[in-house]
Design a protein around this motif. Sequence first.
Motif, PDB file in Angstrom:
ATOM      1  N   ARG A 197       0.830  -1.203   0.000  1.00 17.28           N
ATOM      2  CA  ARG A 197       0.000   0.000   0.000  1.00 17.28           C
ATOM      3  C   ARG A 197       0.863   1.251   0.000  1.00 17.28           C
ATOM      4  O   ARG A 197       0.515   2.278  -0.601  1.00 17.28           O
ATOM      5  N   ASP A 198       2.018   1.178   0.637  1.00 16.35           N
ATOM      6  CA  ASP A 198       2.905   2.336   0.758  1.00 16.35           C
ATOM      7  C   ASP A 198       3.724   2.573  -0.518  1.00 16.35           C
ATOM      8  O   ASP A 198       4.332   3.625  -0.669  1.00 16.35           O
ATOM      9  N   ALA A 199       3.739   1.592  -1.411  1.00 16.24           N
ATOM     10  CA  ALA A 199       4.560   1.680  -2.623  1.00 16.24           C
ATOM     11  C   ALA A 199       3.933   2.606  -3.655  1.00 16.24           C
ATOM     12  O   ALA A 199       2.721   2.811  -3.684  1.00 16.24           O
ATOM     13  N   ASP A 200       4.778   3.146  -4.525  1.00 14.90           N
ATOM     14  CA  ASP A 200       4.291   3.903  -5.673  1.00 14.90           C
ATOM     15  C   ASP A 200       3.938   2.964  -6.819  1.00 14.90           C
ATOM     16  O   ASP A 200       2.971   3.195  -7.547  1.00 14.90           O
ATOM     17  N   VAL A 201       4.738   1.906  -6.985  1.00 14.42           N
ATOM     18  CA  VAL A 201       4.502   0.909  -8.030  1.00 14.42           C
ATOM     19  C   VAL A 201       4.937  -0.452  -7.502  1.00 14.42           C
ATOM     20  O   VAL A 201       5.983  -0.569  -6.854  1.00 14.42           O
ATOM     21  N   VAL A 202       4.134  -1.461  -7.783  1.00 11.39           N
ATOM     22  CA  VAL A 202       4.516  -2.844  -7.477  1.00 11.39           C
ATOM     23  C   VAL A 202       5.021  -3.496  -8.761  1.00 11.39           C
ATOM     24  O   VAL A 202       4.389  -3.380  -9.817  1.00 11.39           O
TER      25      VAL A 202
END
Length: 207
Positions: free
Chosen positions: A121-126
Amino acid sequence: LCDGHPGLAHSFTTIPNSVSLKGVDLSTDLRSELDLPSETRMLVTVSRLDPVKGLETAILAIEDLLKFRTDCRLVIVGSSDPGNAETVAYEKELGQLVDDRDLRSHVHFLGFRRDALGIIRDADVVLMPSRDFHGPKGRRSEGFGRVIVEAMALGTPVVAAAVGGIPEIVVDGEFGVLVPPENAVAMAEAVRTLLDDTRQSLALARE
């Protein structure tokens, strides 16, 4: 079964796996944990450290991406299986690749994490850089990218390799971006586009 009996195909419906976020703690603040500026763009992979996951492609992609913007970090969540020599060796190979490319300040190995959903959730892109892998036990590929479904549920854009069962989950340009497997330049370009185009990134996250 359906391949051998084409007339049966219309009788079956495939229902993909789902995820539940009920009661899950999503409060992870990865940037603070890693002592990084709040504006740092986080690219995240979550998987076991296994050759079929193609994580060297993600490492080479961040190297390419850094030519254009220096605010990015790659976070690799997951560990090898101590009882599996192939995965242990692969983890060492990944670490050596990061050292050889002088990327230690931009690639973070976090190991197994119970708060993986919070990190997603905290990522910009997975990233899901899986590949077809031909090893001692034969050919292996990605069956079902559960992390992709989790990222979708959490509203995080996905860039994934078009291999195995992944294209059954990701509709290119709608639920994420598909790139050719083992193509770090294509993965970096897709990530760069999402980071540079906030509207497209948000549109994918809302799908």
